[in-house]
Design a protein around this motif. Structure first.
Motif, PDB file in Angstrom:
ATOM      1  N   LYS A  31       0.872  -1.165   0.000  1.00 52.55           N
ATOM      2  CA  LYS A  31       0.000   0.000   0.000  1.00 52.55           C
ATOM      3  C   LYS A  31       0.914   1.221   0.000  1.00 52.55           C
ATOM      4  O   LYS A  31       1.878   1.273   0.764  1.00 52.55           O
ATOM      5  CB  LYS A  31      -0.891   0.018   1.244  1.00 52.55           C
ATOM      6  CG  LYS A  31      -1.819   1.208   1.274  1.00 52.55           C
ATOM      7  CD  LYS A  31      -2.768   1.173   2.444  1.00 52.55           C
ATOM      8  CE  LYS A  31      -3.621   2.440   2.427  1.00 52.55           C
ATOM      9  NZ  LYS A  31      -4.495   2.533   3.581  1.00 52.55           N
ATOM     10  N   ASN A  32       0.627   2.172  -0.863  1.00 52.28           N
ATOM     11  CA  ASN A  32       1.452   3.373  -0.960  1.00 52.28           C
ATOM     12  C   ASN A  32       0.994   4.429   0.030  1.00 52.28           C
ATOM     13  O   ASN A  32      -0.203   4.716   0.138  1.00 52.28           O
ATOM     14  CB  ASN A  32       1.405   3.949  -2.378  1.00 52.28           C
ATOM     15  CG  ASN A  32       2.140   3.084  -3.367  1.00 52.28           C
ATOM     16  OD1 ASN A  32       3.112   2.419  -3.012  1.00 52.28           O
ATOM     17  ND2 ASN A  32       1.703   3.072  -4.599  1.00 52.28           N
ATOM     18  N   TYR A  33       1.962   5.015   0.735  1.00 55.87           N
ATOM     19  CA  TYR A  33       1.708   6.102   1.670  1.00 55.87           C
ATOM     20  C   TYR A  33       2.451   7.333   1.188  1.00 55.87           C
ATOM     21  O   TYR A  33       3.636   7.270   0.881  1.00 55.87           O
ATOM     22  CB  TYR A  33       2.181   5.724   3.081  1.00 55.87           C
ATOM     23  CG  TYR A  33       1.352   4.633   3.690  1.00 55.87           C
ATOM     24  CD1 TYR A  33       0.241   4.948   4.458  1.00 55.87           C
ATOM     25  CD2 TYR A  33       1.668   3.297   3.493  1.00 55.87           C
ATOM     26  CE1 TYR A  33      -0.549   3.950   5.017  1.00 55.87           C
ATOM     27  CE2 TYR A  33       0.889   2.290   4.042  1.00 55.87           C
ATOM     28  CZ  TYR A  33      -0.213   2.619   4.802  1.00 55.87           C
ATOM     29  OH  TYR A  33      -0.989   1.634   5.349  1.00 55.87           O
ATOM     30  N   THR A  34       1.753   8.450   1.123  1.00 54.82           N
ATOM     31  CA  THR A  34       2.339   9.703   0.667  1.00 54.82           C
ATOM     32  C   THR A  34       2.767  10.527   1.874  1.00 54.82           C
ATOM     33  O   THR A  34       1.995  10.698   2.816  1.00 54.82           O
ATOM     34  CB  THR A  34       1.325  10.503  -0.177  1.00 54.82           C
ATOM     35  OG1 THR A  34       0.925   9.681  -1.275  1.00 54.82           O
ATOM     36  CG2 THR A  34       1.945  11.779  -0.715  1.00 54.82           C
ATOM     37  N   GLY A  35       4.017  11.012   1.829  1.00 51.19           N
ATOM     38  CA  GLY A  35       4.550  11.812   2.927  1.00 51.19           C
ATOM     39  C   GLY A  35       3.870  13.166   3.024  1.00 51.19           C
ATOM     40  O   GLY A  35       3.462  13.748   2.014  1.00 51.19           O
ATOM     41  N   LEU A  36       3.768  13.656   4.226  1.00 47.99           N
ATOM     42  CA  LEU A  36       3.208  14.979   4.479  1.00 47.99           C
ATOM     43  C   LEU A  36       4.256  15.772   5.240  1.00 47.99           C
ATOM     44  O   LEU A  36       4.624  15.402   6.362  1.00 47.99           O
ATOM     45  CB  LEU A  36       1.925  14.873   5.308  1.00 47.99           C
ATOM     46  CG  LEU A  36       1.303  16.183   5.760  1.00 47.99           C
ATOM     47  CD1 LEU A  36       0.881  17.020   4.554  1.00 47.99           C
ATOM     48  CD2 LEU A  36       0.107  15.913   6.655  1.00 47.99           C
ATOM     49  N   ASP A  37       4.752  16.804   4.610  1.00 46.83           N
ATOM     50  CA  ASP A  37       5.773  17.638   5.238  1.00 46.83           C
ATOM     51  C   ASP A  37       5.107  18.862   5.844  1.00 46.83           C
ATOM     52  O   ASP A  37       4.462  19.634   5.138  1.00 46.83           O
ATOM     53  CB  ASP A  37       6.824  18.075   4.215  1.00 46.83           C
ATOM     54  CG  ASP A  37       7.524  16.883   3.585  1.00 46.83           C
ATOM     55  OD1 ASP A  37       7.816  15.934   4.325  1.00 46.83           O
ATOM     56  OD2 ASP A  37       7.774  16.908   2.375  1.00 46.83           O
ATOM     57  N   GLU A  54      11.215  22.378   2.959  1.00 48.18           N
ATOM     58  CA  GLU A  54      11.351  21.762   1.641  1.00 48.18           C
ATOM     59  C   GLU A  54      12.811  21.467   1.305  1.00 48.18           C
ATOM     60  O   GLU A  54      13.121  20.410   0.754  1.00 48.18           O
ATOM     61  CB  GLU A  54      10.719  22.660   0.573  1.00 48.18           C
ATOM     62  CG  GLU A  54       9.210  22.699   0.687  1.00 48.18           C
ATOM     63  CD  GLU A  54       8.565  23.720  -0.235  1.00 48.18           C
ATOM     64  OE1 GLU A  54       9.292  24.415  -0.992  1.00 48.18           O
ATOM     65  OE2 GLU A  54       7.329  23.841  -0.174  1.00 48.18           O
ATOM     66  N   PRO A  63      11.792   9.492   0.153  1.00 46.97           N
ATOM     67  CA  PRO A  63      10.804   9.376  -0.917  1.00 46.97           C
ATOM     68  C   PRO A  63       9.483  10.039  -0.540  1.00 46.97           C
ATOM     69  O   PRO A  63       9.065  10.000   0.616  1.00 46.97           O
ATOM     70  CB  PRO A  63      10.625   7.864  -1.079  1.00 46.97           C
ATOM     71  CG  PRO A  63      11.071   7.275   0.206  1.00 46.97           C
ATOM     72  CD  PRO A  63      12.114   8.205   0.761  1.00 46.97           C
ATOM     73  N   LYS A  64       8.834  10.639  -1.518  1.00 51.64           N
ATOM     74  CA  LYS A  64       7.540  11.286  -1.291  1.00 51.64           C
ATOM     75  C   LYS A  64       6.447  10.231  -1.122  1.00 51.64           C
ATOM     76  O   LYS A  64       5.513  10.420  -0.365  1.00 51.64           O
ATOM     77  CB  LYS A  64       7.228  12.213  -2.462  1.00 51.64           C
ATOM     78  CG  LYS A  64       6.128  13.178  -2.186  1.00 51.64           C
ATOM     79  CD  LYS A  64       6.548  14.198  -1.157  1.00 51.64           C
ATOM     80  CE  LYS A  64       5.484  15.256  -0.999  1.00 51.64           C
ATOM     81  NZ  LYS A  64       5.644  16.018   0.216  1.00 51.64           N
ATOM     82  N   VAL A  65       6.560   9.104  -1.838  1.00 50.36           N
ATOM     83  CA  VAL A  65       5.606   8.006  -1.733  1.00 50.36           C
ATOM     84  C   VAL A  65       6.356   6.760  -1.282  1.00 50.36           C
ATOM     85  O   VAL A  65       7.389   6.404  -1.851  1.00 50.36           O
ATOM     86  CB  VAL A  65       4.898   7.738  -3.083  1.00 50.36           C
ATOM     87  CG1 VAL A  65       3.965   6.563  -2.978  1.00 50.36           C
ATOM     88  CG2 VAL A  65       4.151   8.982  -3.543  1.00 50.36           C
ATOM     89  N   LEU A  66       5.853   6.117  -0.245  1.00 50.56           N
ATOM     90  CA  LEU A  66       6.518   4.957   0.340  1.00 50.56           C
ATOM     91  C   LEU A  66       5.601   3.744   0.304  1.00 50.56           C
ATOM     92  O   LEU A  66       4.548   3.743   0.936  1.00 50.56           O
ATOM     93  CB  LEU A  66       6.894   5.269   1.795  1.00 50.56           C
ATOM     94  CG  LEU A  66       7.676   4.207   2.560  1.00 50.56           C
ATOM     95  CD1 LEU A  66       9.037   3.994   1.923  1.00 50.56           C
ATOM     96  CD2 LEU A  66       7.823   4.618   4.007  1.00 50.56           C
TER      97      LEU A  66
END
Length: 79
Positions: A31-37, A54, A63-66
């Motif tokens: 399952k892909n998880y998108t990072g939130l900065d 940034e 990675p932005k998507v893990l």
């Protein structure tokens, strides 16, 4: 499944290869998880500027998507 000991690799390519191999060994679909900065705060409680957050994220090569599966080991990075 018990956690595996941490490993160190000299290049980012070797890290990504080892992570992909270990993830492939786990059952199920990833399952892909998108990072939130989100900007944090300095020692005085002032928010860090968005540009600084940034820039730090780029420097860490995170990675932005893990992609993850149940049972995957995860390392949290906090800047």
């Amino acid at each position: 499944m018990s956690p595996r000991p941490s490993s160190r690799y000299p290049t980012r390519a070797q890290v990504e290869s080892a992570n992909s191999r270990r993830l492939a060994m786990l059952p199920g679909n990833p399952k892909n998880y998108t990072g939130l900065d989100a900007p944090g705060r300095d020692e005085d409680g002032n928010p860090f500027p968005r540009e600084r957050v940034e820039r730090a994220a780029k420097d860490l090569i995170v990675p932005k998507v893990l992609p993850l599966k149940v049972g995957a080991q995860v390392m949290l990075l906090k800047v």
